[in-house]
Design a protein around this motif. Structure first.
Motif, PDB file in Angstrom:
ATOM      1  N   GLU A 172       1.076   4.893  -2.384  1.00 10.09           N
ATOM      2  CA  GLU A 172       1.984   4.040  -3.153  1.00 10.09           C
ATOM      3  C   GLU A 172       3.421   4.545  -3.083  1.00 10.09           C
ATOM      4  O   GLU A 172       4.285   4.047  -3.774  1.00 10.09           O
TER       5      GLU A 172
ATOM      6  N   THR B  22      -8.897  -4.155  -3.214  1.00 12.51           N
ATOM      7  CA  THR B  22      -8.834  -3.890  -4.653  1.00 12.51           C
ATOM      8  C   THR B  22      -9.124  -2.414  -4.895  1.00 12.51           C
ATOM      9  O   THR B  22      -9.848  -1.773  -4.131  1.00 12.51           O
ATOM     10  N   TRP B  23      -8.547  -1.882  -5.969  1.00 11.06           N
ATOM     11  CA  TRP B  23      -8.647  -0.453  -6.248  1.00 11.06           C
ATOM     12  C   TRP B  23     -10.067   0.025  -6.473  1.00 11.06           C
ATOM     13  O   TRP B  23     -10.399   1.163  -6.159  1.00 11.06           O
ATOM     14  N   ASP B  24     -10.920  -0.820  -7.048  1.00  7.39           N
ATOM     15  CA  ASP B  24     -12.264  -0.367  -7.386  1.00  7.39           C
ATOM     16  C   ASP B  24     -13.073   0.089  -6.160  1.00  7.39           C
ATOM     17  O   ASP B  24     -14.022   0.849  -6.288  1.00  7.39           O
TER      18      ASP B  24
ATOM     19  N   TYR C 140     -11.343   3.862  -6.160  1.00  8.95           N
ATOM     20  CA  TYR C 140     -11.393   4.646  -7.390  1.00  8.95           C
ATOM     21  C   TYR C 140     -12.032   3.783  -8.466  1.00  8.95           C
ATOM     22  O   TYR C 140     -11.444   2.797  -8.897  1.00  8.95           O
TER      23      TYR C 140
ATOM     24  N   ARG D  63     -10.078   2.510 -11.601  1.00  8.93           N
ATOM     25  CA  ARG D  63      -8.866   1.705 -11.443  1.00  8.93           C
ATOM     26  C   ARG D  63      -9.254   0.303 -10.990  1.00  8.93           C
ATOM     27  O   ARG D  63     -10.167   0.127 -10.190  1.00  8.93           O
TER      28      ARG D  63
ATOM     29  N   VAL E 245      -4.489  -3.816  -4.598  1.00  9.53           N
ATOM     30  CA  VAL E 245      -3.819  -2.628  -4.069  1.00  9.53           C
ATOM     31  C   VAL E 245      -2.480  -3.035  -3.455  1.00  9.53           C
ATOM     32  O   VAL E 245      -2.443  -3.852  -2.543  1.00  9.53           O
TER      33      VAL E 245
END
Length: 190
Positions: free
Chosen positions: A61, A126-128, A131, A134, A138
């Motif tokens: 990021e 997607t973050w899942d 992590y 989260r 993304v």
């Protein structure tokens, strides 16, 4: 009355567009291919050269070496400025008279475009998937190239776009120190 400058040859547009378009496409294809393999998530890696070079997925990021974490939109705005400014400088203000400079800026443009695509979340991740704690889309650069000398010297993961940016910037630096400018077409004195 001043004479209008000669038109830039078509080869200058090709020298800019070839690394920009082909580099961006190669970057996006390799990211898509590597991130399609879920077994690489969660910090696991796949060695091409045991202990030295491989594939390991990560999301950044920030910018170079992870600096500026969380400033995704600032870097996206900088990329948009570059997308407008580079061609304007090259073709409107005639910096493209130098073929080597034009090619280097094409490589930089390819890197800018590839990483901007990621920063805008256009990859749909997607973050899942990375992590569990989260959620949401993304907005981060997808990095996948792993290089290390040993367990103590591990280079931050990077991608093809990063390579284009570094090679383009390195070429600019070499040109500024050692390169003489190309002579514009038609300016040869006999």
């Amino acid at each position: 009355m001043t004479e209008a400058p000669a038109r830039l040859p078509a080869s200058r547009y090709v020298l800019f567009l070839a690394p920009a378009v082909l580099g961006c496409l190669l970057d996006l294809w390799t990211k898509s291919w590597t991130f399609a393999h879920p077994e690489q998530f969660q910090g696991k890696g796949w060695w091409l050269w045991e202990g030295h070079a491989g594939i390991q997925l990560s999301l950044n990021e920030g910018a170079l070496f992870g600096m500026g974490q969380g400033q995704v939109w600032l870097f996206a705005v900088c990329a948009l400025v570059a997308i407008v400014g580079i061609p304007l400088w090259l073709f409107r203000y005639r910096a493209a008279e130098d073929s080597r400079l034009t090619f280097a800026m094409g490589a930089i443009m390819g890197g800018v475009l590839g990483n901007l695509y990621d920063r805008m979340g256009m990859h749909g991740l997607t973050w899942d998937r990375f992590y569990a704690q989260r959620e949401g889309p993304v907005y981060a650069v997808r990095d996948w190239i792993l290089v290390q000398w040993d367990d103590r010297w591990v280079w931050p993961n990077f991608n093809i776009a990063d390579t284009l940016l570094v090679c383009g910037a390195g070429t600019l630096m070499l040109l500024s120190f050692f390169g003489e400018r190309d002579q514009p077409q038609g300016d040869d004195e006999a």
